[in-house]
Write an enzyme that holds these catalytic residues in place. Structure first.
Site, PDB file in Angstrom:
ATOM      1  N   LYS A 200     -27.374  14.868   0.207  1.00 43.48           N
ATOM      2  CA  LYS A 200     -28.264  15.344   0.519  1.00 43.48           C
ATOM      3  C   LYS A 200     -29.423  14.782   1.258  1.00 43.48           C
ATOM      4  CE  LYS A 200     -25.794  18.127  -1.500  1.00 43.48           C
ATOM      5  NZ  LYS A 200     -25.644  19.038  -2.936  1.00 43.48           N
TER       6      LYS A 200
HETATM    7  C1  LIG Z   1     -24.663  19.607  -4.128  1.00 42.82           C
HETATM    8  C2  LIG Z   1     -25.379  21.105  -4.336  1.00 42.82           C
HETATM    9  C3  LIG Z   1     -25.148  21.586  -5.918  1.00 42.82           C
HETATM   10  C4  LIG Z   1     -25.266  20.064  -6.799  1.00 42.82           C
HETATM   11  O1  LIG Z   1     -26.272  19.220  -7.204  1.00 42.82           O
HETATM   12  P1  LIG Z   1     -26.294  17.810  -7.667  1.00 42.82           P
HETATM   13  O2  LIG Z   1     -27.155  16.869  -7.149  1.00 42.82           O
HETATM   14  O3  LIG Z   1     -24.894  17.427  -7.369  1.00 42.82           O
HETATM   15  O4  LIG Z   1     -26.392  18.382  -9.414  1.00 42.82           O
HETATM   16  C5  LIG Z   1     -25.875  22.295  -5.752  1.00 42.82           C
HETATM   17  N1  LIG Z   1     -26.105  24.055  -5.334  1.00 42.82           N
HETATM   18  C6  LIG Z   1     -25.743  23.505  -3.710  1.00 42.82           C
HETATM   19  C7  LIG Z   1     -25.580  24.568  -2.963  1.00 42.82           C
HETATM   20  C8  LIG Z   1     -24.925  22.148  -3.533  1.00 42.82           C
HETATM   21  O5  LIG Z   1     -24.999  21.808  -2.491  1.00 42.82           O
END
Ligand SMILES: *Cc1c(COP(=O)(O)O)cnc(C)c1O
Length: 404
Positions: A200
């Site tokens: 992210k």
């Molecule tokens: C990565 C992601 C998540 C989950 O995030 P985590 O921190 O790994 O739990 C949820 N929604 C979207 C759209 C994502 O890309």
């Protein structure tokens, strides 16, 4: 384009654009992040502590929200938000089909029923009309994704939520530092959930955050995320010491650690730098691929929004190409360019196929998006040369596979 027809893709026996594989993603962790983690380990406060408190406060300030709660992931943030808003058995929660499945799992974890709506085609978030059509007397909340890092149609969605007595929980896993008008994503809905997963825009390895302007909701989320434990109980009983705590709910264990927050504090400091590097890659793609629009649809930044460029999904015009989407991905890999697909629609996964069976939702725009999309690599560690290689490889494949 025939003059360049000699340029054979590596997948068809030619030679690749790059010698060295360009991964779809490489994290941007520098000496400062490493030094902060080392300092945390040396000081000895490993779990929730001063660094997490500081990171949480700075994150809330950055976004402009009055409250924030740090969590172990965005998935945990989404779950705790729904749970703290009272979502439970008998409720329906609407979301869109083009999302990561954990955003739908958490609805089931609350005991509620997920309802999938189709996307709209400017931001690829939930389509307000489709959401409105999906609303019933049982609808309790909408989970709205800011797909790829661009704010979805928040205002019309908020209106529908208010009119229908639904809470708005935003999945901002891609949208840290995205804006809508003059405000940052994080201050619109009842709760906004961010991810600091490795890929992210800013990362703590694993981690998440909820922001909200509702102080009581923030308290409930924090309590549910830490064993249901009221750590301030000792203050209400004069004779008790700091050892005393009271459990108010059968809570969960979803806190962030100081080791992770040490990384997050540095990443937050570097947020502008990281975002601008992603923007440079996006700008190069948008400029240098613009004339391929007859063969590929490019993403665009809508007016009044700041895109974080977490993703750069192109959509192939398959009616004008001789290859399939899967072949295009294979051919880019042969050019030594890593790509991905965001997302396999929720209802196409084995569990959800079985869950909905013959009542599988009909989501034509989600299906169309999935059938044509390829996420190009975009991240702060990419050099201008890397971006140029991606552009060259895409141009080469479109030239070769285009129907003339
Ligand atoms: C990565 C992601 C998540 C989950 O995030 P985590 O921190 O790994 O739990 C949820 N929604 C979207 C759209 C994502 O890309």
């Amino acid at each position: 384009m025939s003059s360049e027809g000699h340029d054979i893709p590596a997948a068809e026996g030619g030679s690749p654009v790059r010698d060295k594989y360009l991964p779809f993603f490489v994290p941007d962790i520098g000496k400062r992040e490493i030094a902060e983690v080392t300092a945390t380990l040396e000081e000895g406060w490993l779990t929730y502590g001063p660094r997490t408190r500081l990171f949480t406060q700075r994150f809330a300030d950055h976004v402009g929200a009055s409250h924030a709660v740090a969590t172990s992931s965005c998935t945990a943030a989404l779950f705790l938000s729904l749970k703290a808003l009272g979502v439970g058995p008998g409720d329906e929660v609407i979301t869109s089909g083009l999302t990561f499945t954990s955003a739908v799992h958490v609805i089931l974890h609350c005991g509620a029923v997920p309802v999938l709506a189709d996307i709209e085609e400017t931001t690829f978030g939930p389509d307000p009309e489709a959401v409105e059509r999906s609303t019933t007397s049982r609808s309790r909340a909408l989970v709205a994704i800011h797909y790829g890092g661009q704010a979805c149609l928040v205002e019309p969605l908020l209106q529908i939520c208010r009119a229908g007595g639904m809470h708005l929980v935003e999945d901002a896993a891609h949208a840290f530092d995205a804006t809508l008008g003059s405000r940052a994503i994080g201050v619109f809905g009842d709760a906004t959930c961010f991810s600091f997963y490795a890929t992210k825009n800013i990362t703590t390895g694993e981690g998440g955050m909820v922001t909200t302007n509702d102080g009581e909701l923030a308290e409930r989320i924090a309590l549910l995320g830490f064993h249901g434990l009221d750590g301030d109980a000792w203050q209400r009983y004069e004779e008790k010491g700091k050892w005393f705590y009271e459990v108010l709910a059968p809570g969960y264990k979803c806190n962030l650690t100081d080791m992770a927050s040490a990384i997050g504090l540095v990443q937050l400091d570097r947020a502008d730098e990281i975002r601008e590097k992603r923007r440079e890659v996006a700008t190069a793609f948008l400029t240098e691929l613009a004339d391929l629009e007859p063969w590929i649809d490019l993403p665009s930044e809508q007016p009044d929004r700041r895109h974080t460029w977490h993703l750069f999904p192109i959509r192939l015009r398959l009616d004008r190409l001789t290859c399939s989407r899967d072949r295009f991905i294979h051919a880019l890999a042969a050019e030594n360019i890593g790509t991905s697909v965001h997302f396999i629609p929720v209802h196409r996964h084995a569990f959800y196929r079985e869950f909905w069976k013959e009542r599988s939702p009909r989501l034509p725009r989600t299906e169309d998006f999935y059938s044509r999309c390829v996420s190009l690599p975009i991240y702060s560690r990419m050099t201008a040369g890397d971006a140029a290689d991606v552009i060259e490889a895409v141009r080469k494949l479109v030239r070769y596979y285009s129907l003339s």
